[in-house]
Structures are given as structure tokens and as C-alpha cells.
Write a protein that holds these residues in place. Structure first.
Motif, PDB file in Angstrom:
ATOM      1  N   THR A 262       0.828  -1.198   0.000  1.00 27.23           N
ATOM      2  CA  THR A 262       0.000   0.000   0.000  1.00 27.23           C
ATOM      3  C   THR A 262       0.866   1.252   0.000  1.00 27.23           C
ATOM      4  O   THR A 262       2.037   1.219   0.375  1.00 27.23           O
ATOM      5  N   LYS A 263       0.282   2.361  -0.406  1.00 25.92           N
ATOM      6  CA  LYS A 263       1.009   3.636  -0.399  1.00 25.92           C
ATOM      7  C   LYS A 263       1.404   4.025   1.024  1.00 25.92           C
ATOM      8  O   LYS A 263       2.466   4.602   1.233  1.00 25.92           O
ATOM      9  N   GLN A 264       0.564   3.683   2.000  1.00 23.37           N
ATOM     10  CA  GLN A 264       0.878   3.999   3.392  1.00 23.37           C
ATOM     11  C   GLN A 264       2.100   3.221   3.873  1.00 23.37           C
ATOM     12  O   GLN A 264       2.983   3.785   4.513  1.00 23.37           O
ATOM     13  N   ARG A 265       2.151   1.936   3.574  1.00 18.89           N
ATOM     14  CA  ARG A 265       3.313   1.130   3.981  1.00 18.89           C
ATOM     15  C   ARG A 265       4.571   1.587   3.255  1.00 18.89           C
ATOM     16  O   ARG A 265       5.639   1.654   3.853  1.00 18.89           O
ATOM     17  N   GLU A 266       4.430   1.887   1.972  1.00 17.49           N
ATOM     18  CA  GLU A 266       5.578   2.399   1.214  1.00 17.49           C
ATOM     19  C   GLU A 266       6.114   3.685   1.847  1.00 17.49           C
ATOM     20  O   GLU A 266       7.324   3.853   1.992  1.00 17.49           O
ATOM     21  N   LYS A 267       5.203   4.598   2.222  1.00 14.96           N
ATOM     22  CA  LYS A 267       5.617   5.871   2.813  1.00 14.96           C
ATOM     23  C   LYS A 267       6.336   5.635   4.137  1.00 14.96           C
ATOM     24  O   LYS A 267       7.372   6.251   4.403  1.00 14.96           O
TER      25      LYS A 267
ATOM     26  N   LYS B  84       5.489   9.842  17.274  1.00 22.47           N
ATOM     27  CA  LYS B  84       4.985  11.192  16.973  1.00 22.47           C
ATOM     28  C   LYS B  84       5.778  11.839  15.844  1.00 22.47           C
ATOM     29  O   LYS B  84       5.203  12.524  14.995  1.00 22.47           O
ATOM     30  N   ASP B  85       7.093  11.600  15.778  1.00 20.48           N
ATOM     31  CA  ASP B  85       7.905  12.131  14.679  1.00 20.48           C
ATOM     32  C   ASP B  85       7.548  11.457  13.355  1.00 20.48           C
ATOM     33  O   ASP B  85       7.468  12.108  12.316  1.00 20.48           O
ATOM     34  N   ILE B  86       7.333  10.157  13.410  1.00 18.30           N
ATOM     35  CA  ILE B  86       6.962   9.400  12.213  1.00 18.30           C
ATOM     36  C   ILE B  86       5.589   9.874  11.731  1.00 18.30           C
ATOM     37  O   ILE B  86       5.385  10.100  10.537  1.00 18.30           O
ATOM     38  N   LEU B  87       4.655  10.046  12.653  1.00 15.23           N
ATOM     39  CA  LEU B  87       3.300  10.480  12.301  1.00 15.23           C
ATOM     40  C   LEU B  87       3.325  11.851  11.626  1.00 15.23           C
ATOM     41  O   LEU B  87       2.638  12.060  10.623  1.00 15.23           O
ATOM     42  N   GLU B  88       4.106  12.787  12.153  1.00 14.98           N
ATOM     43  CA  GLU B  88       4.191  14.126  11.557  1.00 14.98           C
ATOM     44  C   GLU B  88       4.607  14.049  10.095  1.00 14.98           C
ATOM     45  O   GLU B  88       4.000  14.674   9.232  1.00 14.98           O
ATOM     46  N   GLU B  89       5.658  13.303   9.829  1.00 11.11           N
ATOM     47  CA  GLU B  89       6.145  13.175   8.457  1.00 11.11           C
ATOM     48  C   GLU B  89       5.149  12.415   7.588  1.00 11.11           C
ATOM     49  O   GLU B  89       4.927  12.751   6.430  1.00 11.11           O
ATOM     50  N   PHE B  90       4.525  11.389   8.146  1.00  6.67           N
ATOM     51  CA  PHE B  90       3.534  10.591   7.431  1.00  6.67           C
ATOM     52  C   PHE B  90       2.343  11.454   7.025  1.00  6.67           C
ATOM     53  O   PHE B  90       1.823  11.335   5.924  1.00  6.67           O
ATOM     54  N   GLN B  91       1.934  12.352   7.925  1.00  7.07           N
ATOM     55  CA  GLN B  91       0.764  13.193   7.661  1.00  7.07           C
ATOM     56  C   GLN B  91       1.027  14.260   6.600  1.00  7.07           C
ATOM     57  O   GLN B  91       0.088  14.850   6.089  1.00  7.07           O
TER      58      GLN B  91
ATOM     59  N   PRO C 201      -2.694  13.508   5.242  1.00  9.17           N
ATOM     60  CA  PRO C 201      -3.076  14.422   6.327  1.00  9.17           C
ATOM     61  C   PRO C 201      -4.156  13.891   7.267  1.00  9.17           C
ATOM     62  O   PRO C 201      -4.202  14.267   8.430  1.00  9.17           O
ATOM     63  N   GLY C 202      -4.995  12.997   6.793  1.00  6.16           N
ATOM     64  CA  GLY C 202      -6.063  12.476   7.645  1.00  6.16           C
ATOM     65  C   GLY C 202      -5.676  11.261   8.455  1.00  6.16           C
ATOM     66  O   GLY C 202      -6.488  10.722   9.205  1.00  6.16           O
ATOM     67  N   ALA C 203      -4.434  10.825   8.349  1.00  5.31           N
ATOM     68  CA  ALA C 203      -4.002   9.596   9.021  1.00  5.31           C
ATOM     69  C   ALA C 203      -3.992   9.769  10.535  1.00  5.31           C
ATOM     70  O   ALA C 203      -3.600  10.811  11.057  1.00  5.31           O
ATOM     71  N   SER C 204      -4.400   8.740  11.224  1.00  7.24           N
ATOM     72  CA  SER C 204      -4.458   8.762  12.686  1.00  7.24           C
ATOM     73  C   SER C 204      -3.284   7.984  13.273  1.00  7.24           C
ATOM     74  O   SER C 204      -2.589   7.245  12.574  1.00  7.24           O
ATOM     75  N   TYR C 205      -3.092   8.154  14.586  1.00  7.54           N
ATOM     76  CA  TYR C 205      -2.103   7.353  15.304  1.00  7.54           C
ATOM     77  C   TYR C 205      -2.370   5.868  15.086  1.00  7.54           C
ATOM     78  O   TYR C 205      -1.447   5.085  14.896  1.00  7.54           O
ATOM     79  N   ASN C 206      -3.665   5.483  15.131  1.00  6.86           N
ATOM     80  CA  ASN C 206      -4.017   4.070  14.988  1.00  6.86           C
ATOM     81  C   ASN C 206      -3.542   3.503  13.656  1.00  6.86           C
ATOM     82  O   ASN C 206      -3.014   2.391  13.597  1.00  6.86           O
ATOM     83  N   THR C 207      -3.731   4.261  12.563  1.00  9.01           N
ATOM     84  CA  THR C 207      -3.290   3.813  11.248  1.00  9.01           C
ATOM     85  C   THR C 207      -1.788   3.608  11.230  1.00  9.01           C
ATOM     86  O   THR C 207      -1.285   2.586  10.755  1.00  9.01           O
ATOM     87  N   VAL C 208      -1.059   4.579  11.759  1.00  6.42           N
ATOM     88  CA  VAL C 208       0.401   4.498  11.767  1.00  6.42           C
ATOM     89  C   VAL C 208       0.860   3.358  12.667  1.00  6.42           C
ATOM     90  O   VAL C 208       1.687   2.537  12.262  1.00  6.42           O
ATOM     91  N   TYR C 209       0.326   3.266  13.890  1.00 11.05           N
ATOM     92  CA  TYR C 209       0.712   2.186  14.803  1.00 11.05           C
ATOM     93  C   TYR C 209       0.431   0.818  14.197  1.00 11.05           C
ATOM     94  O   TYR C 209       1.256  -0.089  14.281  1.00 11.05           O
ATOM     95  N   ARG C 210      -0.742   0.651  13.618  1.00 19.53           N
ATOM     96  CA  ARG C 210      -1.111  -0.651  13.044  1.00 19.53           C
ATOM     97  C   ARG C 210      -0.089  -1.059  11.977  1.00 19.53           C
ATOM     98  O   ARG C 210       0.386  -2.197  11.954  1.00 19.53           O
TER      99      ARG C 210
END
Length: 138
Positions: A18-23, A40-47, A51-60
């Protein structure tokens, strides 16, 4: 570990690319390889890209990548930190700098001594990490 190897591991284990995993993989590949980073650093860059990604999406996704040995994690001061899987061959542990998060392999293990202290017990897994300050942060 690089992005191509990580994508290969995902595919070999039946996970979609997925594009999310690739990112997420790209974020880690672009960072210092011997350093843990807080979510939190990973989430900032990921967003920046999602931009709508949540902690849950990133953690999962981080935990999926960890389960596949693409990422390693540790906990420091109650915070979960992640990094690309270490390229050091063989069984080893890490020294982790509490200031910058950099790591250095520690290629000794005390599990045999622990085994001798626990006759009749079956150890299924173990984790040994040493925390302190690296020469650059001292």
C-alpha cells in the motif's frame, strides 16, 4: 534493510504493497539507520502525504512491519520507538543512547546464564538492551 527488501518481505508474507506502507518504509530509509524514532515524529512526516491519518493507522502499520522483522522497536520512558531492522548478522542486542536514540550492536548475550538460573523453565523469547549516553551526546 532497504525499501526494496522491505517491500519484498511484505509481498512474500502476503501483505499488500500500500502507499501507506511504502511511505512508512521510505520515512525510515531516509533517516539515520542506527537510530530509533518516536511515533509522533513518524506520524508528523507521514501526515505530510496522508493528512487524515491517525495514530491508529500508523501504529497498526508499524506493528505489521515489526512483526515481519522490517522494523525493530523499543520502549524508552514510556514511549514506543521504531527503526529499520539492524543489518548486524547473528544474535545480538543494542546499546541505545537516551538522548539521540542512536544504537550500537552489543554482540554478547546473557541468556545462557539466565537459563542456568531457571532450571525447569522454558524461555520463549528475551530482550536485552543497554541504555546510556553515546560519545557524541556526552
Amino acid at each position: 534493510m532497504n525499501a526494496n527488501q522491505a517491500i519484498g518481505i511484505l509481498k512474500e508474507n502476503g501483505y499488500k504493497q500500500t502507499k501507506q506502507r511504502e511511505k512508512l518504509i521510505q520515512i525510515f530509509e531516509a533517516r539515520q539507520k542506527d537510530q530509533y524514532f518516536p511515533v509522533k515524529d513518524i506520524l508528523e512526516e507521514f501526515q505530510d502525504e496522508f493528512p487524515g491519518a491517525s495514530y491508529n493507522t500508523v501504529y497498526r502499520n508499524l506493528y505489521t512491519l515489526e512483526d515481519l522483522d522490517i522494523l525493530e522497536s523499543t520502549s524508552l520512558n514510556g514511549e514506543q520507538l521504531f527503526r529499520l531492522h539492524c543489518d548486524t548478522d547473528g544474535h545480538h542486542h543494542h546499546f541505545i543512547c537516551t538522548k539521540c536514540g542512536r544504537t550500537k550492536p552489543v554482540e554478547i548475550c546473557a541468556i545462557e546464564q539466565v537459563n542456568s538460573l531457571l532450571p525447569g523453565y522454558v524461555i520463549e523469547n528475551h530482550k536485552f538492551e543497554v541504555y546510556g549516553t553515546c560519545p557524541e551526546c556526552k
